[in-house]
Design a protein around this motif. Structure first.
Motif, PDB file in Angstrom:
ATOM      1  N   LEU A   1       0.823  -1.207   0.000  1.00 37.36           N
ATOM      2  CA  LEU A   1       0.000   0.000   0.000  1.00 37.36           C
ATOM      3  C   LEU A   1       0.860   1.262   0.000  1.00 37.36           C
ATOM      4  CD1 LEU A   1      -2.727   1.484   0.312  1.00 37.36           C
ATOM      5  CD2 LEU A   1      -2.546   1.119   2.775  1.00 37.36           C
ATOM      6  N   ALA A   2       1.852   1.309   0.866  1.00 43.45           N
ATOM      7  CA  ALA A   2       2.694   2.503   0.954  1.00 43.45           C
ATOM      8  C   ALA A   2       3.427   2.760  -0.363  1.00 43.45           C
ATOM      9  CB  ALA A   2       3.703   2.348   2.094  1.00 43.45           C
ATOM     10  N   GLN A   3       3.876   1.688  -1.004  1.00 42.83           N
ATOM     11  CA  GLN A   3       4.566   1.839  -2.284  1.00 42.83           C
ATOM     12  C   GLN A   3       3.614   2.343  -3.358  1.00 42.83           C
ATOM     13  OE1 GLN A   3       6.759  -1.644  -3.587  1.00 42.83           O
ATOM     14  NE2 GLN A   3       6.477  -1.104  -5.743  1.00 42.83           N
ATOM     15  N   ALA A   4       2.391   1.809  -3.374  1.00 38.56           N
ATOM     16  CA  ALA A   4       1.402   2.241  -4.369  1.00 38.56           C
ATOM     17  C   ALA A   4       1.069   3.718  -4.208  1.00 38.56           C
ATOM     18  CB  ALA A   4       0.137   1.391  -4.253  1.00 38.56           C
ATOM     19  N   LEU A   5       0.953   4.166  -2.971  1.00 37.58           N
ATOM     20  CA  LEU A   5       0.618   5.568  -2.728  1.00 37.58           C
ATOM     21  C   LEU A   5       1.732   6.521  -3.152  1.00 37.58           C
ATOM     22  CD1 LEU A   5      -1.117   5.296   0.767  1.00 37.58           C
ATOM     23  CD2 LEU A   5      -2.213   5.828  -1.420  1.00 37.58           C
ATOM     24  N   ARG A   6       2.972   6.015  -3.208  1.00 40.63           N
ATOM     25  CA  ARG A   6       4.096   6.866  -3.608  1.00 40.63           C
ATOM     26  C   ARG A   6       4.269   6.951  -5.121  1.00 40.63           C
ATOM     27  NH1 ARG A   6       6.740   4.259   0.807  1.00 40.63           N
ATOM     28  NH2 ARG A   6       7.799   2.875  -0.643  1.00 40.63           N
ATOM     29  N   ILE A   7       3.528   6.156  -5.878  1.00 43.01           N
ATOM     30  CA  ILE A   7       3.623   6.220  -7.337  1.00 43.01           C
ATOM     31  C   ILE A   7       3.115   7.584  -7.794  1.00 43.01           C
ATOM     32  CG2 ILE A   7       2.774   5.247  -9.514  1.00 43.01           C
ATOM     33  CD1 ILE A   7       2.552   2.555  -8.070  1.00 43.01           C
ATOM     34  N   PRO A   8       3.884   8.301  -8.611  1.00 37.71           N
ATOM     35  CA  PRO A   8       3.455   9.643  -9.050  1.00 37.71           C
ATOM     36  C   PRO A   8       2.073   9.635  -9.697  1.00 37.71           C
ATOM     37  CG  PRO A   8       5.742   9.245  -9.659  1.00 37.71           C
ATOM     38  CD  PRO A   8       5.210   7.934  -9.140  1.00 37.71           C
ATOM     39  N   GLY A   9       1.212  10.515  -9.223  1.00 41.00           N
ATOM     40  CA  GLY A   9      -0.124  10.660  -9.779  1.00 41.00           C
ATOM     41  C   GLY A   9      -1.213   9.905  -9.060  1.00 41.00           C
ATOM     42  N   VAL A  10      -0.846   8.946  -8.202  1.00 41.09           N
ATOM     43  CA  VAL A  10      -1.863   8.144  -7.523  1.00 41.09           C
ATOM     44  C   VAL A  10      -2.725   9.012  -6.607  1.00 41.09           C
ATOM     45  CG1 VAL A  10      -2.213   6.355  -5.765  1.00 41.09           C
ATOM     46  CG2 VAL A  10      -0.688   5.930  -7.684  1.00 41.09           C
ATOM     47  N   LEU A  11      -2.107   9.901  -5.846  1.00 38.69           N
ATOM     48  CA  LEU A  11      -2.887  10.760  -4.946  1.00 38.69           C
ATOM     49  C   LEU A  11      -3.835  11.664  -5.729  1.00 38.69           C
ATOM     50  CD1 LEU A  11      -0.232  11.746  -2.249  1.00 38.69           C
ATOM     51  CD2 LEU A  11      -1.994   9.975  -2.132  1.00 38.69           C
ATOM     52  N   LEU A  12      -3.435  12.057  -6.932  1.00 33.01           N
ATOM     53  CA  LEU A  12      -4.296  12.898  -7.763  1.00 33.01           C
ATOM     54  C   LEU A  12      -5.554  12.143  -8.171  1.00 33.01           C
ATOM     55  CD1 LEU A  12      -1.641  14.599 -10.088  1.00 33.01           C
ATOM     56  CD2 LEU A  12      -2.786  15.592  -8.108  1.00 33.01           C
ATOM     57  N   ILE A  13      -5.393  10.909  -8.645  1.00 33.91           N
ATOM     58  CA  ILE A  13      -6.566  10.161  -9.110  1.00 33.91           C
ATOM     59  C   ILE A  13      -7.433   9.728  -7.930  1.00 33.91           C
ATOM     60  CG2 ILE A  13      -5.617   7.808  -9.108  1.00 33.91           C
ATOM     61  CD1 ILE A  13      -7.850   9.503 -11.803  1.00 33.91           C
ATOM     62  N   LEU A  14      -6.815   9.511  -6.762  1.00 33.80           N
ATOM     63  CA  LEU A  14      -7.615   9.194  -5.575  1.00 33.80           C
ATOM     64  C   LEU A  14      -8.497  10.383  -5.195  1.00 33.80           C
ATOM     65  CD1 LEU A  14      -5.109   7.267  -3.261  1.00 33.80           C
ATOM     66  CD2 LEU A  14      -6.878   6.334  -4.761  1.00 33.80           C
ATOM     67  N   ALA A  15      -7.930  11.596  -5.282  1.00 32.12           N
ATOM     68  CA  ALA A  15      -8.719  12.797  -4.980  1.00 32.12           C
ATOM     69  C   ALA A  15      -9.845  12.973  -5.991  1.00 32.12           C
ATOM     70  CB  ALA A  15      -7.822  14.026  -4.973  1.00 32.12           C
TER      71      ALA A  15
ATOM     72  N   THR B   1      -6.586   3.188 -15.453  1.00 28.16           N
ATOM     73  CA  THR B   1      -5.578   2.916 -14.431  1.00 28.16           C
ATOM     74  C   THR B   1      -4.391   2.103 -14.943  1.00 28.16           C
ATOM     75  OG1 THR B   1      -7.246   3.071 -12.685  1.00 28.16           O
ATOM     76  CG2 THR B   1      -5.190   1.966 -12.129  1.00 28.16           C
ATOM     77  N   PRO B   2      -4.589   0.991 -15.675  1.00 28.51           N
ATOM     78  CA  PRO B   2      -3.413   0.251 -16.169  1.00 28.51           C
ATOM     79  C   PRO B   2      -2.539   1.074 -17.107  1.00 28.51           C
ATOM     80  CG  PRO B   2      -5.391  -1.104 -16.317  1.00 28.51           C
ATOM     81  CD  PRO B   2      -5.843   0.283 -16.009  1.00 28.51           C
ATOM     82  N   VAL B   3      -3.158   1.952 -17.920  1.00 28.75           N
ATOM     83  CA  VAL B   3      -2.388   2.786 -18.832  1.00 28.75           C
ATOM     84  C   VAL B   3      -1.615   3.856 -18.066  1.00 28.75           C
ATOM     85  CG1 VAL B   3      -2.554   4.434 -20.743  1.00 28.75           C
ATOM     86  CG2 VAL B   3      -3.949   2.364 -20.763  1.00 28.75           C
ATOM     87  N   ASN B   4      -2.248   4.467 -17.085  1.00 29.44           N
ATOM     88  CA  ASN B   4      -1.617   5.561 -16.344  1.00 29.44           C
ATOM     89  C   ASN B   4      -0.532   5.096 -15.378  1.00 29.44           C
ATOM     90  OD1 ASN B   4      -3.165   7.553 -17.567  1.00 29.44           O
ATOM     91  ND2 ASN B   4      -4.760   7.485 -15.996  1.00 29.44           N
ATOM     92  N   PHE B   5      -0.722   3.899 -14.801  1.00 28.77           N
ATOM     93  CA  PHE B   5       0.175   3.471 -13.728  1.00 28.77           C
ATOM     94  C   PHE B   5       0.838   2.115 -13.971  1.00 28.77           C
ATOM     95  CE2 PHE B   5      -3.181   6.123 -11.794  1.00 28.77           C
ATOM     96  CZ  PHE B   5      -2.390   7.179 -11.371  1.00 28.77           C
ATOM     97  N   GLY B   6       0.525   1.443 -15.071  1.00 28.96           N
ATOM     98  CA  GLY B   6       1.139   0.158 -15.369  1.00 28.96           C
ATOM     99  C   GLY B   6       0.280  -1.011 -14.932  1.00 28.96           C
ATOM    100  N   ARG B   7       0.310  -2.068 -15.733  1.00 29.25           N
ATOM    101  CA  ARG B   7      -0.520  -3.252 -15.443  1.00 29.25           C
ATOM    102  C   ARG B   7      -0.132  -3.915 -14.127  1.00 29.25           C
ATOM    103  NH1 ARG B   7      -2.670  -5.866 -20.344  1.00 29.25           N
ATOM    104  NH2 ARG B   7      -2.008  -7.876 -19.541  1.00 29.25           N
ATOM    105  N   ASN B   8       1.179  -3.947 -13.812  1.00 29.30           N
ATOM    106  CA  ASN B   8       1.611  -4.605 -12.581  1.00 29.30           C
ATOM    107  C   ASN B   8       1.124  -3.878 -11.332  1.00 29.30           C
ATOM    108  OD1 ASN B   8       2.983  -6.659 -13.913  1.00 29.30           O
ATOM    109  ND2 ASN B   8       4.899  -5.500 -14.000  1.00 29.30           N
ATOM    110  N   ASN B   9       0.887  -2.577 -11.453  1.00 30.47           N
ATOM    111  CA  ASN B   9       0.441  -1.778 -10.307  1.00 30.47           C
ATOM    112  C   ASN B   9      -1.069  -1.617 -10.232  1.00 30.47           C
ATOM    113  OD1 ASN B   9       3.152  -1.189  -9.528  1.00 30.47           O
ATOM    114  ND2 ASN B   9       3.238   0.438 -11.058  1.00 30.47           N
ATOM    115  N   SER B  10      -1.775  -1.984 -11.306  1.00 31.80           N
ATOM    116  CA  SER B  10      -3.186  -1.591 -11.418  1.00 31.80           C
ATOM    117  C   SER B  10      -4.070  -2.232 -10.361  1.00 31.80           C
ATOM    118  CB  SER B  10      -3.717  -1.912 -12.818  1.00 31.80           C
ATOM    119  OG  SER B  10      -3.720  -3.309 -13.061  1.00 31.80           O
ATOM    120  N   GLN B  11      -3.833  -3.520 -10.008  1.00 31.38           N
ATOM    121  CA  GLN B  11      -4.691  -4.155  -9.011  1.00 31.38           C
ATOM    122  C   GLN B  11      -4.591  -3.454  -7.664  1.00 31.38           C
ATOM    123  OE1 GLN B  11      -7.032  -7.206  -9.142  1.00 31.38           O
ATOM    124  NE2 GLN B  11      -7.521  -5.672  -7.604  1.00 31.38           N
TER     125      GLN B  11
END
Length: 408
Positions: free
Chosen positions: A212-226, A334-344
């Motif tokens: 979870l902590a690693q996923a939250l540090r991916i650039p742009g994740v906090l933006l899409i969560l908001a 989500t898979p396009v913006n952040f990668g398939r390995n991170n999407s789940q």
């Protein structure tokens, strides 16, 4: 084989929507039978929401361990058991107890299936799948109405939906070998552009766990969560308070206000069916952008202080149509913006943000409006629209810079 698996997923999405409207439809009778205040409905929904948030956050690890097919079957089985438990609940504490597996099951299957479709199927399927959720959510109030008017009682409605879910659980268990056979095929990967391969064969999950902590540090994740939080907050707030606003602030007859409030929901469902026909050509980014702009237009029409309420009523319907493509577009991109390995992992967090927005925003507006009055609703919705649009556009800029492509 892919078409059969997609059909199963469609049915599962209808199943996801079936229980969601039951509490709201049956609570006027349920709280009397259980001898609790009417406000206690919020306790049940908060327990369910807490369960969905927890299971959404855990979905990435669970899905990688057991696979989407098993997670889907077990999760639907949990909701089936919970609904049957609801039907036999003679006291409020039993209702709260059964709300725990209901929430845990709903969150896990929602995140798992959303990621599976986002990775393996075209944008049109994501829109149609969420339209199926709306179809299920629209059916269940009629089942509750039938149970109440026929004298069977609210518990029968839960038993009927629980039985439907149990049958679906059995079908999903039988389909697990199909998921495994499909997953054994080498995939056609998403293209580098905004859209993936429209009919790439579904595959299994990757082996790498994303904390979870690693996923939250991916650039742009906090933006899409908001952005996701804002969208789900405005949708749920409009669903709960639009009718009251039309009556209290615009002088609309209660029956008319209720009819147009229901058209907001129907607009979302119908809009998703329509969006599916051109989502692949337009792309997720423009579906999201156009959706927020359309919702903003509807909110503006709702707010205009005219003598007639006609424009406000039309604005509510337009806002519903605008809401339609936003949720599916956020998930599918989500898979396009952040990668398939991170999407789940990221989709699990997005589901948690969605449930948080849906749970927190309506009571927050209720508290604020108690001080200011219902006139504030369009402004409240406008702030959420602006937040969602700004956050999603900032993400688009970040993705463009990362990919070094011209800004669209």
């Amino acid at each position: 084989m892919y078409a059969l698996l997609l059909s199963i997923i469609y049915i599962a999405f209808i199943s996801l929507g079936l229980p969601d409207s039951l509490i709201g439809a049956g609570w006027p009778v349920m709280h009397q039978d259980l001898d609790v205040p009417i406000a206690f409905a919020g306790i049940v929904t908060m327990i369910i929401a807490s369960g969905t948030i927890l299971s959404s956050l855990a979905s990435e690890r669970v899905t990688r361990r057991f696979g989407v097919g098993v997670v889907t079957a077990v999760s639907v089985g949990m909701t089936a058991a919970a609904l049957v438990g609801f039907s036999f609940s003679g006291s409020f504490w039993m209702l709260c107890l059964w709300a725990i597996p209901y929430g845990l099951g709903a969150g896990a299957v929602d995140a798992a299936l959303n990621n599976y479709v986002a990775v393996h199927y075209a944008a049109r399927h994501m829109n149609w799948l969420h339209a199926c959720w709306g179809l299920g959510a629209s059916i269940s109030p009629f089942i509750m109405s039938f149970a109440l008017t026929s004298g069977m009682g609210w518990s029968s409605a839960y038993l009927i939906i629980g039985a439907i879910q149990a049958v679906l659980t059995f079908a999903l268990l039988l389909s697990i070998p199909l998921w495994k056979r499909v997953n054994s095929i080498v995939p056609s990967h998403h293209e580098d552009g905004e859209e993936g391969d429209a009919e790439s064969p579904p595959t299994g999950n990757g082996s790498r766990h994303v904390p979870l902590a690693q996923a939250l540090r991916i650039p742009g994740v906090l933006l899409i969560l908001a952005a996701f939080f804002a969208y789900c907050a405005l949708e749920s707030t409009a669903i709960l308070w639009a009718s009251t606003y039309l009556v209290a602030d615009r002088g609309v007859a209660p029956a008319t206000a209720a009819a147009f409030a229901s058209l907001f929901l129907l607009g979302i469902t119908a809009g998703r069916f329509l969006a599916g026909f051109f989502a692949d050509r337009v792309g997720d980014r423009w579906m999201m952008r156009g959706g927020f702009i359309t919702v903003g237009t509807g909110v503006l029409m709702l707010a205009l202080p005219l003598q007639t309420s006609t424009l406000a009523l039309i604005g509510l319907v337009i806002a519903g149509l605008g809401c339609a493509p936003i949720y599916p577009a956020i998930i599918h991109s989500t898979p396009v913006n952040f990668g398939r390995n991170n999407s789940q992992a990221i989709i699990g967090i997005q589901m948690a943000a969605a449930y948080a927005g849906s749970t927190l925003a309506p009571p927050l507006f209720g508290v604020i409006s108690a001080w200011t009055g219902m006139w504030l609703l369009p402004l409240f919705l406008a702030v959420l629209v602006a937040l969602g649009l700004v956050m999603s556009e900032r993400l688009n800029l970040m993705v463009d810079r990362r990919n070094e492509v011209p800004v669209s």
